[in-house]
Design an enzyme around this catalytic site. Sequence first.
Site, PDB file in Angstrom:
ATOM      1  N   ASP A 122       0.729  -1.209   0.149  1.00 54.98           N
ATOM      2  CA  ASP A 122      -0.013  -0.093   0.200  1.00 54.98           C
ATOM      3  C   ASP A 122       0.796   1.343   0.054  1.00 54.98           C
ATOM      4  OD1 ASP A 122      -3.115   0.801   0.951  1.00 54.98           O
ATOM      5  OD2 ASP A 122      -1.825   2.241   1.226  1.00 54.98           O
TER       6      ASP A 122
ATOM      7  N   PHE B 183     -32.365  -6.850   0.393  1.00 51.96           N
ATOM      8  CA  PHE B 183     -32.520  -5.539  -0.146  1.00 51.96           C
ATOM      9  C   PHE B 183     -33.771  -5.049  -0.159  1.00 51.96           C
ATOM     10  CE2 PHE B 183     -27.917  -4.157  -0.165  1.00 51.96           C
ATOM     11  CZ  PHE B 183     -27.367  -5.450   0.317  1.00 51.96           C
TER      12      PHE B 183
ATOM     13  N   GLU C  55     -15.140  -6.994  -7.197  1.00 54.96           N
ATOM     14  CA  GLU C  55     -15.369  -7.758  -6.062  1.00 54.96           C
ATOM     15  C   GLU C  55     -16.760  -7.416  -5.350  1.00 54.96           C
ATOM     16  OE1 GLU C  55     -13.757 -10.057  -3.934  1.00 54.96           O
ATOM     17  OE2 GLU C  55     -15.541  -9.743  -3.355  1.00 54.96           O
ATOM     18  N   PHE C  56     -17.533  -8.460  -5.081  1.00 57.13           N
ATOM     19  CA  PHE C  56     -18.912  -8.229  -4.399  1.00 57.13           C
ATOM     20  C   PHE C  56     -19.010  -8.323  -2.930  1.00 57.13           C
ATOM     21  CE2 PHE C  56     -20.521  -7.905  -8.570  1.00 57.13           C
ATOM     22  CZ  PHE C  56     -19.733  -8.768  -9.423  1.00 57.13           C
TER      23      PHE C  56
ATOM     24  N   CYS D  61     -19.678   2.569  -1.197  1.00 54.32           N
ATOM     25  CA  CYS D  61     -19.540   1.762  -2.591  1.00 54.32           C
ATOM     26  C   CYS D  61     -20.959   2.282  -3.234  1.00 54.32           C
ATOM     27  CB  CYS D  61     -19.647   0.214  -2.399  1.00 54.32           C
ATOM     28  SG  CYS D  61     -18.193  -0.168  -1.810  1.00 54.32           S
TER      29      CYS D  61
ATOM     30  N   GLU E 278     -19.008  -5.280   3.404  1.00 54.25           N
ATOM     31  CA  GLU E 278     -18.349  -5.187   4.681  1.00 54.25           C
ATOM     32  C   GLU E 278     -19.301  -5.685   5.808  1.00 54.25           C
ATOM     33  OE1 GLU E 278     -16.861  -0.615   3.364  1.00 54.25           O
ATOM     34  OE2 GLU E 278     -17.163  -0.870   5.544  1.00 54.25           O
TER      35      GLU E 278
HETATM   36  C1  UDX Z   1     -21.891  -3.190  -1.174  1.00 49.50           C
HETATM   37  C2  UDX Z   1     -22.531  -4.639  -2.076  1.00 49.50           C
HETATM   38  O1  UDX Z   1     -23.682  -5.069  -1.411  1.00 49.50           O
HETATM   39  C3  UDX Z   1     -21.380  -5.268  -2.256  1.00 49.50           C
HETATM   40  O2  UDX Z   1     -21.534  -6.421  -3.183  1.00 49.50           O
HETATM   41  C4  UDX Z   1     -20.060  -4.417  -2.914  1.00 49.50           C
HETATM   42  O3  UDX Z   1     -19.088  -5.448  -3.123  1.00 49.50           O
HETATM   43  C5  UDX Z   1     -19.987  -3.248  -2.128  1.00 49.50           C
HETATM   44  O4  UDX Z   1     -20.913  -2.470  -1.833  1.00 49.50           O
HETATM   45  P1  UDX Z   1     -21.555  -2.744   1.321  1.00 49.50           P
HETATM   46  O5  UDX Z   1     -21.229  -1.277   0.907  1.00 49.50           O
HETATM   47  O6  UDX Z   1     -20.638  -3.601   2.258  1.00 49.50           O
HETATM   48  O7  UDX Z   1     -21.751  -3.644  -0.050  1.00 49.50           O
HETATM   49  O8  UDX Z   1     -22.935  -2.310   1.890  1.00 49.50           O
HETATM   50  P2  UDX Z   1     -24.399  -3.411   1.728  1.00 49.50           P
HETATM   51  O9  UDX Z   1     -24.374  -4.166   2.829  1.00 49.50           O
HETATM   52  O10 UDX Z   1     -24.612  -3.569   0.403  1.00 49.50           O
HETATM   53  O11 UDX Z   1     -25.144  -2.191   2.123  1.00 49.50           O
HETATM   54  C6  UDX Z   1     -25.438  -1.039   1.664  1.00 49.50           C
HETATM   55  C7  UDX Z   1     -26.273   0.022   2.263  1.00 49.50           C
HETATM   56  O12 UDX Z   1     -27.814  -0.195   1.863  1.00 49.50           O
HETATM   57  C8  UDX Z   1     -26.005   0.085   3.717  1.00 49.50           C
HETATM   58  O13 UDX Z   1     -26.230   1.679   4.165  1.00 49.50           O
HETATM   59  C9  UDX Z   1     -27.312  -0.596   4.130  1.00 49.50           C
HETATM   60  O14 UDX Z   1     -27.828  -0.223   5.541  1.00 49.50           O
HETATM   61  C10 UDX Z   1     -28.344  -0.317   3.123  1.00 49.50           C
HETATM   62  N1  UDX Z   1     -29.486  -1.277   3.080  1.00 49.50           N
HETATM   63  C11 UDX Z   1     -29.160  -2.291   2.720  1.00 49.50           C
HETATM   64  C12 UDX Z   1     -30.666  -0.807   3.211  1.00 49.50           C
HETATM   65  O15 UDX Z   1     -31.028   0.326   3.429  1.00 49.50           O
HETATM   66  N2  UDX Z   1     -31.664  -1.794   3.028  1.00 49.50           N
HETATM   67  C13 UDX Z   1     -31.380  -2.973   2.553  1.00 49.50           C
HETATM   68  O16 UDX Z   1     -32.478  -3.992   2.612  1.00 49.50           O
HETATM   69  C14 UDX Z   1     -30.045  -3.607   2.564  1.00 49.50           C
END
Ligand code: UDX
Length: 510
Positions: A102, A323, A225-226, A334, A229
């Site tokens: 890094d 979701f 990458e999917f 993201c 966190e």
């Molecule tokens: C996301 C994608 O899910 C992941 O595949 C990609 O690699 C990176 O971005 P992440 O950012 O870790 O992952 O968060 P995620 O779990 O997807 O939640 C994103 C946001 O949506 C959060 O603020 C969460 O609180 C919100 N959320 C999620 C909702 O408000 N409602 C839902 O039903 C799901």
Amino acid sequence: MNSGASEDGGRKEYFGESNAPVTTVAPGANIQSSFRRVALSITSVLPNGDVLHAGVLNAIDARLIEQVKKKQVRIAVIGMGHVGLPTALGFASMGWTVLGVDSSESLVSMIQAGKVPFYEPGLDDLLKRQLGKNFLPVSDMDQAIREATILFLCVGTPQKENGQADLSQVEAAARSIAHNLNGYKLIVEKSTVPAITAQWICRTIRRFATNGRAKLDFDVASNPEFLQEGVALKNISRPERIVCGVESERARRIVEEMYRPVPARLLITGTSTAEIIKHAANSFLSMKISFINMVADLCDAIGADVSQVAEGIGADPRIGHGFLQAGIGFGGYCFPKDLRAFIYLAEEYGIDFSLLKQVEAINEKRTEMFIKKLRNALWVLHDKTIAVLGLAFKAGTDDTRESPGLRIVDALRKEGATLRLHDPKAIPLLKKVLVEEEGKLTYCDSPYAAAANAQALLVLTDWAEYRLLDWARLHELMELPLIVDGRNLLDPDTIREAGFEYISIGRPAR
Ligand code: UDX
């Protein structure tokens, strides 16, 4: 689609083995179309309709594939953030020798000391197990590039003012690679990037290569990458699918060998298709969230229950339950930036992603919607003491980037409210950017300390531990027993039976 292949006489000629000149683009020419033309001309058709150059590997490549099979080549992961570190440790635990590098020396020395620079369940244990064994964190980028054959680019791609993805770290890494091409390299783009970035990386390496054309032996692949966190290690060891965009048979064989041990479908496409898959996936998930939030507002107006609506529509496998959790909107590093970058990319091609612009607009209005609910309950927010449970953008992480909860904290500060904040993980990092303000903003080490003399308690992050609180004790501590749940985390009956006024999102206030 594959007519282009015959025009240029196939891949061998173009990619490094025949020193074919880099495509020159006339000044003012539309660079996008010339890239597209080049890409089409060197590939052939795959089962999924994408085009790929098929061919027999020469002896050198065949030997390389054998070395990959036996994990006799090294992997370097460039960028030790939320994607890079789990990726590096994932491959290390599969038996690869992985160099983690890094540009931040302090970050590397922290990792060399066995410390994970952010909260991610299980990552610190995995680091302890692999550090100095299969995982070697180094700060010398050139050395790491020279020692490795497979280079994962996991650098940050933040957004610019205009929403465009800032690819300067990707470009800088490509130039470092160009300066250290001491034999064949497979560059695997894992950062979230807009379509055709892989082609820019290829072009940049060719342009800046200093080791003479003989050593211009590399491939660029896109392997988005999917991981989410909070569940990163589970996502890495058990992904739903693996997507890999390649432009050569050699690259395809290498990624097939690399991912052979991972029990998931491997979807091979062209690089631009893979890049679009990532942006489209995140944009689609964001769209589901904005959709259910829109429905939640209607449920609030009519007195219906959005969680039952989500259950009812989610039971249809064409929709799925995932979701559809209504609340104060999506955040994190993201979704917001990938949505903007996808909208920006489409505009570059004259396509108006108005649908996604609406997804973003709906999301931005969640703060106002929530503040309005609180104001309807408390009338004036100025000088009200408000307990806030949850600052991270979601449960399972200490990450507060683009956190919907922080957007609400910001709005309440502007209203002149007194805030008492709690989060199980996010406070140590957040304190560095959001400092305490005597009598106006206080960090508390427990939800109970936060609730002391409060006139309202807000749930802004869906930490499971908030479901298990001692409601009778909280009722004692608060001046007004009012809970506003921005995540529909709590059970309405339990809270009301404990004597609280309970307000949530799109669920009837009985
Ligand atoms: C996301 C994608 O899910 C992941 O595949 C990609 O690699 C990176 O971005 P992440 O950012 O870790 O992952 O968060 P995620 O779990 O997807 O939640 C994103 C946001 O949506 C959060 O603020 C969460 O609180 C919100 N959320 C999620 C909702 O408000 N409602 C839902 O039903 C799901």
